[in-house]
Scaffold this active site. Structure first.
Site, mmCIF file in Angstrom:
data_model
loop_
_atom_site.group_PDB
_atom_site.id
_atom_site.type_symbol
_atom_site.label_atom_id
_atom_site.label_comp_id
_atom_site.label_asym_id
_atom_site.label_seq_id
_atom_site.Cartn_x
_atom_site.Cartn_y
_atom_site.Cartn_z
ATOM 1 N N GLY A 167 44.610 28.611 66.745
ATOM 2 C CA GLY A 167 43.358 28.057 67.400
ATOM 3 C C GLY A 167 43.614 26.992 68.376
ATOM 4 O O GLY A 167 44.438 25.934 67.965
ATOM 5 N N ARG A 178 48.354 34.097 67.590
ATOM 6 C CA ARG A 178 48.383 34.122 66.494
ATOM 7 C C ARG A 178 49.728 34.918 65.606
ATOM 8 O O ARG A 178 49.543 35.215 64.428
ATOM 9 C CB ARG A 178 47.201 34.187 65.545
ATOM 10 C CG ARG A 178 45.956 33.281 65.635
ATOM 11 C CD ARG A 178 45.167 33.433 64.647
ATOM 12 N NE ARG A 178 43.689 32.596 64.924
ATOM 13 C CZ ARG A 178 43.746 31.278 64.702
ATOM 14 N NH1 ARG A 178 44.694 30.767 63.920
ATOM 15 N NH2 ARG A 178 42.741 30.572 64.867
ATOM 16 N N ASP A 193 48.924 25.237 59.816
ATOM 17 C CA ASP A 193 49.652 25.490 58.632
ATOM 18 C C ASP A 193 50.450 26.727 58.830
ATOM 19 O O ASP A 193 51.839 26.850 58.545
ATOM 20 C CB ASP A 193 49.017 25.518 57.317
ATOM 21 C CG ASP A 193 47.910 26.222 57.337
ATOM 22 O OD1 ASP A 193 47.184 26.552 58.370
ATOM 23 O OD2 ASP A 193 47.122 26.815 56.166
ATOM 24 N N ASP A 194 49.932 27.956 59.268
ATOM 25 C CA ASP A 194 50.435 29.153 59.562
ATOM 26 C C ASP A 194 51.558 29.028 60.370
ATOM 27 O O ASP A 194 52.742 29.733 60.335
ATOM 28 C CB ASP A 194 49.476 30.159 59.808
ATOM 29 C CG ASP A 194 48.894 30.571 58.599
ATOM 30 O OD1 ASP A 194 49.114 30.568 57.195
ATOM 31 O OD2 ASP A 194 47.361 30.635 58.805
ATOM 32 N N THR A 197 45.374 21.070 64.246
ATOM 33 C CA THR A 197 44.461 22.040 63.900
ATOM 34 C C THR A 197 43.353 21.027 63.782
ATOM 35 O O THR A 197 43.129 20.205 63.199
ATOM 36 C CB THR A 197 44.783 22.653 62.534
ATOM 37 O OG1 THR A 197 43.328 23.534 62.243
ATOM 38 C CG2 THR A 197 44.886 21.870 61.323
ATOM 39 N N ILE A 198 41.990 21.647 64.176
ATOM 40 C CA ILE A 198 40.918 20.843 64.156
ATOM 41 C C ILE A 198 40.247 20.881 62.733
ATOM 42 O O ILE A 198 39.303 20.267 62.355
ATOM 43 C CB ILE A 198 39.671 21.638 65.224
ATOM 44 C CG1 ILE A 198 39.474 23.044 64.581
ATOM 45 C CG2 ILE A 198 39.866 21.364 66.449
ATOM 46 C CD1 ILE A 198 38.008 23.428 64.559
ATOM 47 N N ASP A 199 40.725 21.848 62.074
ATOM 48 C CA ASP A 199 40.303 21.961 60.457
ATOM 49 C C ASP A 199 40.630 20.671 59.573
ATOM 50 O O ASP A 199 40.228 20.701 58.570
ATOM 51 C CB ASP A 199 41.038 23.064 59.833
ATOM 52 C CG ASP A 199 40.689 24.614 60.585
ATOM 53 O OD1 ASP A 199 39.814 24.277 61.326
ATOM 54 O OD2 ASP A 199 41.089 25.445 60.189
ATOM 55 N N MET A 256 33.005 24.773 61.604
ATOM 56 C CA MET A 256 34.247 25.538 61.677
ATOM 57 C C MET A 256 35.097 24.572 60.561
ATOM 58 O O MET A 256 34.885 23.446 60.471
ATOM 59 C CB MET A 256 35.022 25.306 63.081
ATOM 60 C CG MET A 256 35.595 26.795 63.160
ATOM 61 S SD MET A 256 36.244 26.840 64.959
ATOM 62 C CE MET A 256 35.948 28.601 65.241
ATOM 63 N N ARG A 264 37.548 26.628 58.630
ATOM 64 C CA ARG A 264 38.308 27.622 57.761
ATOM 65 C C ARG A 264 38.038 27.378 56.297
ATOM 66 O O ARG A 264 37.026 26.882 55.827
ATOM 67 C CB ARG A 264 39.761 27.766 58.197
ATOM 68 C CG ARG A 264 40.136 29.270 58.320
ATOM 69 C CD ARG A 264 41.894 29.197 57.951
ATOM 70 N NE ARG A 264 42.380 29.184 59.364
ATOM 71 C CZ ARG A 264 42.369 30.316 60.121
ATOM 72 N NH1 ARG A 264 42.017 31.289 59.685
ATOM 73 N NH2 ARG A 264 43.034 29.980 61.312
ATOM 74 N N GLU A 317 32.366 26.511 56.899
ATOM 75 C CA GLU A 317 32.732 27.984 57.382
ATOM 76 C C GLU A 317 33.342 28.621 56.251
ATOM 77 O O GLU A 317 33.006 29.917 56.159
ATOM 78 C CB GLU A 317 33.813 27.867 58.416
ATOM 79 C CG GLU A 317 34.243 28.895 58.849
ATOM 80 C CD GLU A 317 35.201 28.758 59.964
ATOM 81 O OE1 GLU A 317 34.875 29.186 61.398
ATOM 82 O OE2 GLU A 317 36.371 28.192 59.982
ATOM 83 N N GLU A 358 32.783 25.146 70.435
ATOM 84 C CA GLU A 358 32.277 23.925 71.078
ATOM 85 C C GLU A 358 33.222 22.842 70.934
ATOM 86 O O GLU A 358 33.210 21.997 72.067
ATOM 87 C CB GLU A 358 30.780 23.528 70.547
ATOM 88 C CG GLU A 358 29.771 24.496 70.631
ATOM 89 C CD GLU A 358 29.667 25.594 69.599
ATOM 90 O OE1 GLU A 358 30.687 25.575 68.843
ATOM 91 O OE2 GLU A 358 28.874 26.281 69.496
ATOM 92 N N ARG A 363 36.802 22.984 70.029
ATOM 93 C CA ARG A 363 38.116 23.150 70.164
ATOM 94 C C ARG A 363 38.895 22.678 71.228
ATOM 95 O O ARG A 363 40.001 22.242 71.484
ATOM 96 C CB ARG A 363 38.386 24.454 69.501
ATOM 97 C CG ARG A 363 37.806 24.842 68.168
ATOM 98 C CD ARG A 363 38.597 26.103 67.789
ATOM 99 N NE ARG A 363 38.598 27.214 68.752
ATOM 100 C CZ ARG A 363 39.153 28.212 68.209
ATOM 101 N NH1 ARG A 363 39.776 28.448 67.067
ATOM 102 N NH2 ARG A 363 39.287 29.190 69.106
#
Ligand code: FBP
Length: 562
Positions: free
Chosen positions: A82, A146, A176-177, A204-206, A251, A253, A312, A429, A431
């Site tokens: 992402g 991805r 991570d992935d 990652t924004i996560d 968001m 995940r 999310e 919005e 990312r």
């Protein structure tokens, strides 16, 4: 006609700050090795799978007094997963380091994510191209994807394509992935004497790619500031109109780092934290009761409005849902080949078929869900086997259940108010926003540092820049072995080596602040309006990073001082 906005023009001129250990120049660096490392769990299996790259030491850089000349080399770069604000600056930092090291060096960008290196789709970066993307948001310079790198055939194709371009190093910018991909590729290249190094960058924004060595993933700072601005605006709208309950899915995940951070920045009435739901074993009904209770109490004080933040990934953390989804994933991994399932076209028939294959209790949970949510749960998994939680409308599920509960309470005469809902989903919005000064500096440093790791011959490492709540000059640059973050997890029905996601620490200082204050925030409307990200102006407005990082680093300093 205008080609660029005034902000675009000014941002292109911004010169990102580097830690002073790197600012002396890429050919004047000294590397210090720390102790050998271990992975987080499942050491036996991980060691076996990463025979050549396992257990390497953490490393740090310092400026050296000597300057060495550097041989010519070609490097490839991949943006993966992402989008996250700052990706272009990682490439700019990498490009600048590589050209400083030897002006004949070349940087190739593989197009559309990891599939670019397999299919041999690439571009060569030039000064002109890089200069047009400095300090901009998005991943559009080369695109992202991805694709999971795991098969022998993929690795061989990647090797062929790198050989054609004389590439001796690849930087994978991902979460991570994607960094699991980087670890797999690094190991395969060493095993096959390919002489190609692989370095990852934490994106990652996560915010879930973090540990003792990685304080924050890039993009989290800008994305959370963007959401906090929007939530602040909604809080003000709610408080002005006083007629809506806004349910905002955020968001992030699986992890709730985004939700927690924006809650600290804005202080809304309700913030759900998935990790807490799991730890307290809260059922869906208990979550609904908790939210309804606040809605009723506020209504009884004449406040028929409020703002609730919903993570999310919540659905995967509610124990009965988690067990059901794990069972559903196993059933779904067998369906592709199942002719009797594939000929079913009516959704209800598909649901019945799946329920008949699930364990009884899980089938009951699945059966109890609204059709909309059932259909969303059956959508394709991403290539890494993750449920696409951004497509599951948990906020709508909660609203429907709350409405039913409110009717029951109304019938008992204990709710006289109104409940009118508005739903939002903030994710995309944030990312690709213009990176904040923090992310612009951090990303540039990560890219620059990734090339420094390559210069010292390292592979299977993640570029690391630490001490991030201090001014950029005091940041500490170095590298962390990717295997250090790995464990075995079930994906697509099989156990695979993956980088462990960092979830919200319920004993950590950020969650504690929420826990201490949420009752007050629920009732007393202590809203904060952060406003938009500022790029030019006083440092205490423009250069500050997240509350989470500030609190976590302050806690670390306190522990170190004791
Ligand atoms: P990464 O983990 O690759 O950084 O992606 C994060 C994320 O933005 C999640 O928050 C979200 O669930 C997912 O990507 C959405 O994926 P997509 O862009 O494929 O819709």
């Amino acid at each position: 006609m205008k080609e660029l906005s005034s902000l675009q023009i000014e941002r292109l001129k911004y010169q990102p700050k580097l830690p002073s250990s790197l600012a002396g120049g890429i050919n004047s660096l000294k590397l210090t090795e720390g102790n050998k490392t271990e992975c987080v769990k499942d050491a036996e299996q991980i060691k076996k799978l990463f025979e050549n790259t396992y257990g390497k030491p953490v490393v740090t850089f310092e400026t050296s007094n000597t300057t060495e000349s550097a041989p010519e080399r070609n490097i490839g770069v991949i943006l993966s997963g992402g989008q996250a604000p700052g990706g272009h600056n990682v490439i700019a930092g990498l490009y600048d380091a590589l050209k400083q090291s030897n002006p004949n060096n070349k940087l190739f960008g593989f197009l559309g994510g990891p599939s670019g290196v397999i299919d041999g789709k690439y571009i060569e970066f030039s000064d002109e191209l890089i200069n047009a993307y400095r300090n901009t948001g998005g991943f559009d310079i080369i695109g992202s994807g991805r694709t999971k790198l795991e098969t022998e055939e993929q690795f061989e194709k990647a090797l062929d394509n790198c050989k054609k371009l004389n590439i001796s190093g690849i930087v994978i910018i991902g979460g991570d992935d994607s960094n699991t991909n980087a670890a797999m590729l690094a190991e395969w290249f060493v095993k096959n004497n390919a002489n190609i190094q692989v370095i990852g960058c934490p994106k990652t924004i996560d915010g879930d790619l973090k540990n003792d060595q990685i304080e924050i993933s890039f993009g989290f700072d800008t994305a959370t500031k963007t959401y906090a601005e929007l939530i602040g605006n909604i809080l003000r709208d709610a408080n002005s109109a006083k007629k809506y309950w806004h349910f905002i899915k955020l968001m992030g995940r699986s992890a709730t780092h985004v939700g927690l951070e924006v809650a600290l920045q804005t202080q809304p009435n309700i913030t759900l934290i998935s990790e807490e739901v799991e730890a307290k074993n809260m059922s869906l009904k208990q979550i609904v009761d908790y939210m309804t209770d606040i809605i009723v109490k506020r209504a009884n004080e004449g406040k028929n409005f409020g703002v609730a933040l919903i993570p999310e990934g919540l659905i995967e953390f509610i124990p009965e849902m988690k067990t059901m989804i794990a069972n559903l994933n196993d059933v779904m991994s067998t369906l592709e080949q199942d002719a009797s399932y594939n000929k079913l076209t009516v959704p209800a028939d598909r649901f019945n078929f799946i329920e008949s294959r699930m364990e009884k209790e899980n089938a009951e949970v699945f059966e109890s869900l609204p059709v909309l949510i059932k259909a969303q749960l059956l959508m394709d998994r991403d290539p890494h086997g993750n449920v696409q939680v951004s497509k599951i409308e948990t906020e709508k599920l909660l609203i429907e259940m709350i409405k039913v509960r409110l009717e029951e309470i109304k019938a008992q005469g204990e709710f006289m108010g109104k409940f009118s809902d508005q739903c939002h989903f903030f994710g995309y919005e944030g990312r690709c926003a213009f990176p904040s000064n923090f992310d612009a500096d951090y990303c540039y440093s990560l890219g620059y540092n990734a090339f420094a790791l390559m210069k010292f011959g390292l592979t299977g490492y993640l570029s690391s820049v630490k001490n991030l709540s201090a001014p950029a000059q005091e940041w500490i640059a170095g590298g962390v072995p990717l295997t250090m973050m790995m464990n075995m997890e079930k994906r697509h029905g099989q156990f695979k080596p993956v980088i462990k996601k960092a979830l919200v620490d319920l004993n950590g200082p950020a969650f504690k602040i929420l826990e201490e204050n949420r009752q007050k925030w629920a009732m007393e409307d202590k809203y904060i309006f952060p406003g938009s990200i500022q790029y030019f102006g006083p440092s205490n407005v423009c250069d500050i990073t997240t509350e989470t990082l500030r609190l976590e680093n302050a806690a670390k300093r306190t522990i170190a001082a004791v």
